[in-house]
Scaffold this active site. Structure first.
Site, PDB file in Angstrom:
ATOM      1  N   GLU A  53     -20.292  -0.961 -25.577  1.00  0.00           N
ATOM      2  CA  GLU A  53     -19.281  -0.120 -26.224  1.00  0.00           C
ATOM      3  C   GLU A  53     -19.621   0.166 -27.685  1.00  0.00           C
ATOM      4  OE1 GLU A  53     -16.753   1.586 -25.174  1.00  0.00           O
ATOM      5  OE2 GLU A  53     -16.226   0.744 -23.246  1.00  0.00           O
ATOM      6  N   ASP A  75     -11.955   6.097 -29.970  1.00  0.00           N
ATOM      7  CA  ASP A  75     -12.105   4.665 -29.712  1.00  0.00           C
ATOM      8  C   ASP A  75     -12.500   3.993 -31.021  1.00  0.00           C
ATOM      9  OD1 ASP A  75     -11.619   5.150 -27.017  1.00  0.00           O
ATOM     10  OD2 ASP A  75     -13.739   5.302 -26.527  1.00  0.00           O
TER      11      ASP A  75
END
Length: 146
Positions: A53, A75
């Site tokens: 991520e 994000d």
């Protein structure tokens, strides 16, 4: 006095730049913060998820493509927690499940607190696309070796 000012400036720059953990350091941080078993994920799951991520970067920021309603979500932080459901950034979020401003997710402690809420959602660890695609059902031994 000049030395104190210089030290303060260096510290402020370090905080602004955030931190990039190495794999072992992040593993220990997760362990020390009670993440083993959270959401059914092992520490290896969390290390794998984080590598894919954010590459262990506390300042990671990823603007996502527009959704069907032409909204853009972002994000945030080392665990790449979405503004769509989990935090607020002044954008078109649908919810604020962690009851937090998104920029606070650049702090790894706050990111972990929020992740513990995210995994209580029915999607659990599947809330993270990287975990579903790169970690789920894989041999994760390499993420915790050494």
């Amino acid at each position: 006095m000049k030395l104190q000012s210089l030290v303060l400036l260096v510290l402020l720059c370090a905080v602004a730049q955030g931190k990039v953990f190495d794999r072992c350091e992040w593993y220990k941080f997760l362990k020390d913060n009670g993440m083993d078993g959270v959401g059914g994920g092992t520490l290896a799951d969390w290390v794998c998820l984080t590598e894919h991520e954010s590459n262990f970067n506390t300042q990671a920021l990823n603007r996502n493509k527009k959704d069907k309603k032409n909204r853009i979500f972002t994000d945030y932080g080392i665990l790449q927690i979405s503004s769509k459901y989990w935090c607020t950034d002044g954008g078109p979020n649908v919810a604020n499940g962690c009851n937090i401003a998104c920029e606070k997710l650049f702090d790894p402690i706050e990111a972990i607190k929020c992740a513990k809420i995210v995994v209580k959602d029915p999607n659990g660890m599947k809330a993270w696309v990287a975990w579903k695609c790169r970690c789920q059902g894989q041999d994760l031994a390499k993420y915790v070796e050494g």
